[in-house]
Design an enzyme around this catalytic site. Structure first.
Site, PDB file in Angstrom:
ATOM      1  N   GLU A 163      -7.127  11.498   0.930  1.00 45.67           N
ATOM      2  CA  GLU A 163      -8.410  11.587   1.358  1.00 45.67           C
ATOM      3  C   GLU A 163      -9.107  12.603   0.969  1.00 45.67           C
ATOM      4  O   GLU A 163     -10.034  12.875   0.641  1.00 45.67           O
ATOM      5  CB  GLU A 163      -8.652  11.011   2.931  1.00 45.67           C
ATOM      6  CG  GLU A 163      -8.287   9.517   3.066  1.00 45.67           C
ATOM      7  CD  GLU A 163      -8.349   9.644   4.688  1.00 45.67           C
ATOM      8  OE1 GLU A 163      -7.859   8.512   5.087  1.00 45.67           O
ATOM      9  OE2 GLU A 163      -8.243  10.679   5.553  1.00 45.67           O
ATOM     10  N   ASP A 175      -8.592  -1.652   6.245  1.00 48.65           N
ATOM     11  CA  ASP A 175      -7.714  -3.009   6.454  1.00 48.65           C
ATOM     12  C   ASP A 175      -8.255  -3.390   7.373  1.00 48.65           C
ATOM     13  O   ASP A 175      -9.253  -3.050   8.243  1.00 48.65           O
ATOM     14  CB  ASP A 175      -6.239  -2.168   6.558  1.00 48.65           C
ATOM     15  CG  ASP A 175      -6.102  -1.343   7.739  1.00 48.65           C
ATOM     16  OD1 ASP A 175      -6.041  -0.005   7.553  1.00 48.65           O
ATOM     17  OD2 ASP A 175      -6.241  -1.914   9.021  1.00 48.65           O
TER      18      ASP A 175
HETATM   19  N1  SAH Z   1       1.562   4.523   5.899  1.00 53.40           N
HETATM   20  C1  SAH Z   1       0.767   5.629   6.192  1.00 53.40           C
HETATM   21  C2  SAH Z   1       0.398   5.862   7.626  1.00 53.40           C
HETATM   22  C3  SAH Z   1      -0.729   6.071   7.751  1.00 53.40           C
HETATM   23  S1  SAH Z   1      -1.481   6.183   9.426  1.00 53.40           S
HETATM   24  C4  SAH Z   1       1.371   7.137   5.611  1.00 53.40           C
HETATM   25  O1  SAH Z   1       2.608   6.821   5.573  1.00 53.40           O
HETATM   26  O2  SAH Z   1       0.834   8.131   5.543  1.00 53.40           O
HETATM   27  C5  SAH Z   1      -3.087   5.319   9.246  1.00 53.40           C
HETATM   28  C6  SAH Z   1      -4.215   6.534   9.202  1.00 53.40           C
HETATM   29  O3  SAH Z   1      -5.317   5.742   8.570  1.00 53.40           O
HETATM   30  C7  SAH Z   1      -4.382   7.443  10.376  1.00 53.40           C
HETATM   31  O4  SAH Z   1      -4.896   8.679  10.073  1.00 53.40           O
HETATM   32  C8  SAH Z   1      -5.485   6.197  10.810  1.00 53.40           C
HETATM   33  O5  SAH Z   1      -6.789   7.116  11.576  1.00 53.40           O
HETATM   34  C9  SAH Z   1      -6.047   5.355   9.857  1.00 53.40           C
HETATM   35  N2  SAH Z   1      -5.881   4.019  10.050  1.00 53.40           N
HETATM   36  C10 SAH Z   1      -6.275   3.104   8.942  1.00 53.40           C
HETATM   37  N3  SAH Z   1      -5.883   1.916   9.471  1.00 53.40           N
HETATM   38  C11 SAH Z   1      -5.513   1.779  10.717  1.00 53.40           C
HETATM   39  C12 SAH Z   1      -5.074   0.893  11.451  1.00 53.40           C
HETATM   40  N4  SAH Z   1      -4.832  -0.422  11.083  1.00 53.40           N
HETATM   41  N5  SAH Z   1      -4.586   1.087  12.785  1.00 53.40           N
HETATM   42  C13 SAH Z   1      -4.740   2.496  13.005  1.00 53.40           C
HETATM   43  N6  SAH Z   1      -5.100   3.752  12.061  1.00 53.40           N
HETATM   44  C14 SAH Z   1      -5.284   3.359  11.033  1.00 53.40           C
END
Ligand code: SAH
Length: 250
Positions: A13, A217
């Site tokens: 981002e 999502d």
């Molecule tokens: N698979 C990713 C994990 C990212 S965690 C990786 O390996 O990098 C998700 C990030 O996006 C967090 O910073 C959170 O703030 C945001 N986010 C987006 N969708 C989310 C959801 N469904 N639940 C919780 N956080 C979410």
């Protein structure tokens, strides 16, 4: 001029923002790379908070203590909770709750102990100006994202919402958990993992704070797939467009 801080949780981002800073210089504080420079004539610091409440809280504290930032804006992605909030929409947070805070029976569930409150509001002036900037971006999304990508991600006529956002140390990726959150907190528009922590730190220091999240999502069984694709193809471009519009009008 005290700088404006821009925080984001994920490298993808933020990567697209650094080249837009004039006179950019990066230093490392508390294992965080903080890039300072100017953008539309404003002093700005840009930082990757990393993921989760603790990482976000330490980053916010470092920004306030070491860089004397005048305000903090968090941009990133979130999972949509309310049925009205679709992938590709933006949510401007009016307030945050930590959905995983529970020190009951000593304190009411969700209340942050010794604060006497569960809700942490954002700054009204910042969120109003961010709302205007977000509406400008979403009025013409294909200016930023190729129409084929928008179609593939099922993004049609994206909207800006404002309201309650939840934070917790969980990536919400099942319909069961998403429904449970909606039942418990029906006003919640979206869920993410950092905002409430930054809101609490900013409350402690009296620093204005706001957050805008693009919905990547629906926090459901398809969340992981939707999320990965969205991050790579949409989120960073939207974030740039939003901040460029916001700083340009400030
Ligand atoms: N698979 C990713 C994990 C990212 S965690 C990786 O390996 O990098 C998700 C990030 O996006 C967090 O910073 C959170 O703030 C945001 N986010 C987006 N969708 C989310 C959801 N469904 N639940 C919780 N956080 C979410």
């Amino acid at each position: 001029m005290r700088p404006i801080a821009i925080m984001g949780a994920m490298q993808e981002e933020l990567a697209g923002l650094r080249p837009h800073l004039t006179g950019a210089q990066t230093i490392t504080v508390g294992s965080r790379e903080v890039t300072s420079g100017t953008w539309h004539g404003h002093n700005v610091v840009l930082v990757l908070s990393r993921i989760g409440k603790v990482a976000a809280a330490t980053t916010a504290t470092a920004l306030i203590e070491r860089f004397d930032v005048k305000e903090i804006v968090f941009t990133g992605v979130a999972g949509g909770l309310s049925p009205q909030v679709s992938v590709g929409d933006m949510v401007v947070a009016t307030e945050f709750i930590q959905h995983d805070m529970d020190a009951s029976p000593l304190f009411p569930p969700l209340e942050v102990p010794l604060y006497g409150q569960a809700h942490f509001p954002t700054d009204i002036n910042m969120r109003q100006s961010l709302q205007i900037a977000a509406e400008g971006v979403l009025k013409n999304p294909s200016q930023w994202i190729h129409p084929d990508v928008l179609r593939a991600l099922n993004v049609h006529a994206p909207k800006v919402h404002s309201g309650l956002v939840l934070s917790g140390d969980r990536f919400v990726a099942t319909s069961l958990e998403s429904q449970a959150l909606q039942q418990r907190l029906p006003l919640a528009l979206a869920v993410e993992m950092e905002g409430a922590a930054v809101a609490q730190v900013c409350h402690d220091y009296g620093v204005p704070f706001a957050a805008v999240r693009t919905i990547s999502d629906r926090a459901d069984d398809a969340a992981t797939m939707a999320f990965t694709r969205f991050i790579n193809e949409v989120a960073s471009r939207y974030t740039f467009a939003l901040l460029d519009a916001w700083l340009g009008q400030k």
